[in-house]
Design a protein around this motif. Structure first.
Motif, PDB file in Angstrom:
ATOM      1  N   PHE A 128     -23.852 -17.838  49.900  1.00 16.69           N
ATOM      2  CA  PHE A 128     -23.314 -16.717  49.118  1.00 16.69           C
ATOM      3  C   PHE A 128     -24.243 -15.501  49.170  1.00 16.69           C
ATOM      4  O   PHE A 128     -25.468 -15.653  49.205  1.00 16.69           O
ATOM      5  N   SER A 130     -22.856 -12.848  47.109  1.00 15.71           N
ATOM      6  CA  SER A 130     -22.352 -12.257  45.860  1.00 15.71           C
ATOM      7  C   SER A 130     -21.928 -13.402  44.947  1.00 15.71           C
ATOM      8  O   SER A 130     -21.924 -14.566  45.351  1.00 15.71           O
ATOM      9  N   ILE A 131     -21.554 -13.062  43.728  1.00 17.20           N
ATOM     10  CA  ILE A 131     -21.177 -14.086  42.740  1.00 17.20           C
ATOM     11  C   ILE A 131     -19.760 -14.603  42.972  1.00 17.20           C
ATOM     12  O   ILE A 131     -19.359 -15.628  42.412  1.00 17.20           O
ATOM     13  N   ARG A 132     -19.030 -13.918  43.850  1.00 17.88           N
ATOM     14  CA  ARG A 132     -17.631 -14.280  44.095  1.00 17.88           C
ATOM     15  C   ARG A 132     -17.509 -15.703  44.658  1.00 17.88           C
ATOM     16  O   ARG A 132     -18.133 -16.027  45.657  1.00 17.88           O
ATOM     17  N   GLY A 133     -16.730 -16.519  43.988  1.00 21.05           N
ATOM     18  CA  GLY A 133     -16.472 -17.880  44.459  1.00 21.05           C
ATOM     19  C   GLY A 133     -17.520 -18.903  44.049  1.00 21.05           C
ATOM     20  O   GLY A 133     -17.352 -20.110  44.276  1.00 21.05           O
ATOM     21  N   LYS A 135     -18.681 -19.868  40.922  1.00 18.75           N
ATOM     22  CA  LYS A 135     -18.271 -20.758  39.826  1.00 18.75           C
ATOM     23  C   LYS A 135     -17.261 -21.788  40.324  1.00 18.75           C
ATOM     24  O   LYS A 135     -17.349 -22.979  40.003  1.00 18.75           O
ATOM     25  N   ASN A 136     -16.327 -21.329  41.133  1.00 21.43           N
ATOM     26  CA  ASN A 136     -15.297 -22.215  41.673  1.00 21.43           C
ATOM     27  C   ASN A 136     -15.919 -23.354  42.486  1.00 21.43           C
ATOM     28  O   ASN A 136     -15.534 -24.518  42.353  1.00 21.43           O
ATOM     29  N   LEU A 172     -24.962 -19.768  37.027  1.00 21.94           N
ATOM     30  CA  LEU A 172     -24.488 -18.419  37.391  1.00 21.94           C
ATOM     31  C   LEU A 172     -25.540 -17.360  37.071  1.00 21.94           C
ATOM     32  O   LEU A 172     -25.716 -16.404  37.825  1.00 21.94           O
ATOM     33  N   ASN A 176     -27.080 -14.838  39.773  1.00 22.10           N
ATOM     34  CA  ASN A 176     -27.085 -13.383  39.546  1.00 22.10           C
ATOM     35  C   ASN A 176     -28.498 -12.799  39.663  1.00 22.10           C
ATOM     36  O   ASN A 176     -28.678 -11.694  40.166  1.00 22.10           O
ATOM     37  N   ARG A 184     -30.005 -13.755  49.020  1.00 16.80           N
ATOM     38  CA  ARG A 184     -28.838 -14.592  49.269  1.00 16.80           C
ATOM     39  C   ARG A 184     -29.212 -16.021  48.884  1.00 16.80           C
ATOM     40  O   ARG A 184     -30.390 -16.346  48.748  1.00 16.80           O
TER      41      ARG A 184
END
Length: 435
Positions: A128, A130-133, A135-136, A172, A176, A184
């Motif tokens: 990753f 970014s934080i997108r995806g 948590k999922n 998270l 962050n 990354r």
């Protein structure tokens, strides 16, 4: 007469310097580091104080002193390309070039290399920026995950759910924190089992393996507290560990061999130096946790203290690509290494205080210290290590425990490393996992 340069000033570099000094090959030793370690200084012809990652200064000094062979201790100069620059200047190096050292300096690169040669050794993972995806994916792993900063953080960039991270929100928050610092990271499946380390001498083609060792990353007794650079290690006289089978060890050795070959295939550069595989025995077999591109610290003290073969001769065979013909053997002794560290380590360590110990004790390895007005001063990281060795591991542990107890200052250590209670609990846990 071989002119040998050691880069670094920790306990690992004390072990390396002592091993070179004991060689039957005539040599003179030079050292570069930011602080003068008195135990290394005693064995050196000359000691140059500078940042080991200052590549231009390292090369300039090596040319001036006409160094034949450089042995790189820590990882940061490898990441900065010190080996590339030294070899370009005609100095052979025990340590990989920057492109190959990425096996340690980039977690995602390491996972990609393992995928190419032995994918079954990798856990599930995603990378990753970014934080997108995030948590999922954490929830897909059932909340059993590890967050790994994709770079060097001195062994402190990994946080594990259920240990350092109490819930997904804390995971998270750490993700962050990495993103906000421009980094990354990887989210990996949390592997359950027992960790062990296997280091191998590698000349690009051939691997010669060292005894397996178990490290203790957590700061406090009972594996509590934050991750550290390593609070201590132990190894058994049969060069195995009580929860491992010979098949497990052969599997780890084969993995190191495949990774060394894959690095050559992928980068076009031979891996020359020490390849450190961090493994975990799980119910699904041996898995890779990480790779390091140099001797572990404290693991260097365990293996070099029982190395029967001539260390400098091994180093020369590495850089000349003839390791296959070199004898590499170890005494059948158990070892226990314990670190004494400043109060508050690793998050807010005390520093600048005086340390009292017998600097001439051959079982003592000074680490993050400096001499100031003829006093030994702690610099804030791990202060000193003591190695105990014996056919009986419990005697080795008792020797190490007595030794660290005699290093005085604003210090603490883990008393449980190498003890019967801790080792038995790990064997029991592994038996439970394997059914």
């Amino acid at each position: 007469m071989k002119k040998v340069l050691v880069l670094g000033s920790g306990a690992r570099e004390v072990a390396i310097t002592r091993s070179v000094s004991q060689s039957s090959i005539k040599n003179v030793i030079f050292c570069i580091s930011k602080d003068i370690n008195p135990q290394i200084d005693d064995l050196c012809e000359d000691y140059h104080v500078c940042d080991v990652s200052d590549v231009a200064s390292v090369v300039s000094y090596s040319r001036k002193k006409e160094i034949d062979l450089a042995i790189v201790g820590p990882e940061n100069p490898l990441a900065c390309g010190v080996v590339n620059a030294l070899e370009h200047a005609g100095v052979r190096c025990v340590g990989p070039k920057k492109e190959v050292a990425m096996i340690e300096t980039s977690k995602s690169f390491a996972r990609m290399i393992v995928d190419l040669c032995c994918p079954e050794k990798n856990p599930q993972r995603k990378e990753f920026i970014s934080i997108r995806g995030v948590k999922n994916f954490m929830e897909t792993l059932g909340g059993e995950y590890v967050v790994k900063f994709d770079g060097l953080m001195g062994g402190k960039g990994v946080r594990v759910s259920g240990e350092h991270l109490k819930n997904v929100n804390e995971g998270l928050d750490y993700a962050n924190e990495i993103i906000n610092n421009g980094g990354r990271f990887l989210i990996e499946e949390k592997l359950i089992g027992e960790e062990f380390s296997l280091m191998s001498f590698v000349d690009g083609k051939t691997c010669k393996h060292m005894p397996v060792v178990q490290d203790h990353k957590r700061a406090f007794d009972g594996d509590a507290g934050p991750n550290t650079g390593g609070m201590g290690t132990y190894s058994f006289g049969n060069h195995s560990l009580p929860f491992l089978t010979q098949k497990n060890i052969l599997e780890a050795q084969k993995t190191n061999e495949l990774v060394a070959k894959q690095l050559l295939k992928h980068t076009g550069l031979p891996y020359v130096g020490v390849l450190y595989g961090g493994f975990m025995l799980t119910k699904d077999g041996v898995k890779v946790i990480e790779y390091n591109a140099r001797f572990g610290d404290p693991e260097a003290m365990n293996v070099l203290s029982i190395l029967k073969s001539d260390f400098l001769s091994i180093c020369i065979s590495l850089v000349e690509g003839r390791l296959e013909k070199e004898e590499v053997s170890f005494d059948k002794l158990a070892t226990v290494c314990k670190y004494v560290v400043p109060i508050g380590y690793p998050n807010s360590p005390a520093k600048g205080f005086e340390v009292f110990c017998d600097q001439n004790d051959p079982s003592l390895f000074l680490a993050s210290v400096m001499l100031k007005d003829k006093k030994l001063i702690a610099c804030g990281s791990r202060t000193a290590a003591v190695i105990g060795k014996n056919k009986d591991i419990w005697k080795a542990e008792a020797f190490s425990e007595e030794g660290v107890s005699n290093v005085l200052g604003k210090l603490f250590h883990r008393k449980d490393i190498g003890t019967k209670g801790l080792i038995d609990s790990r064997v029991k846990r592994m038996k439970g996992l394997l059914g």
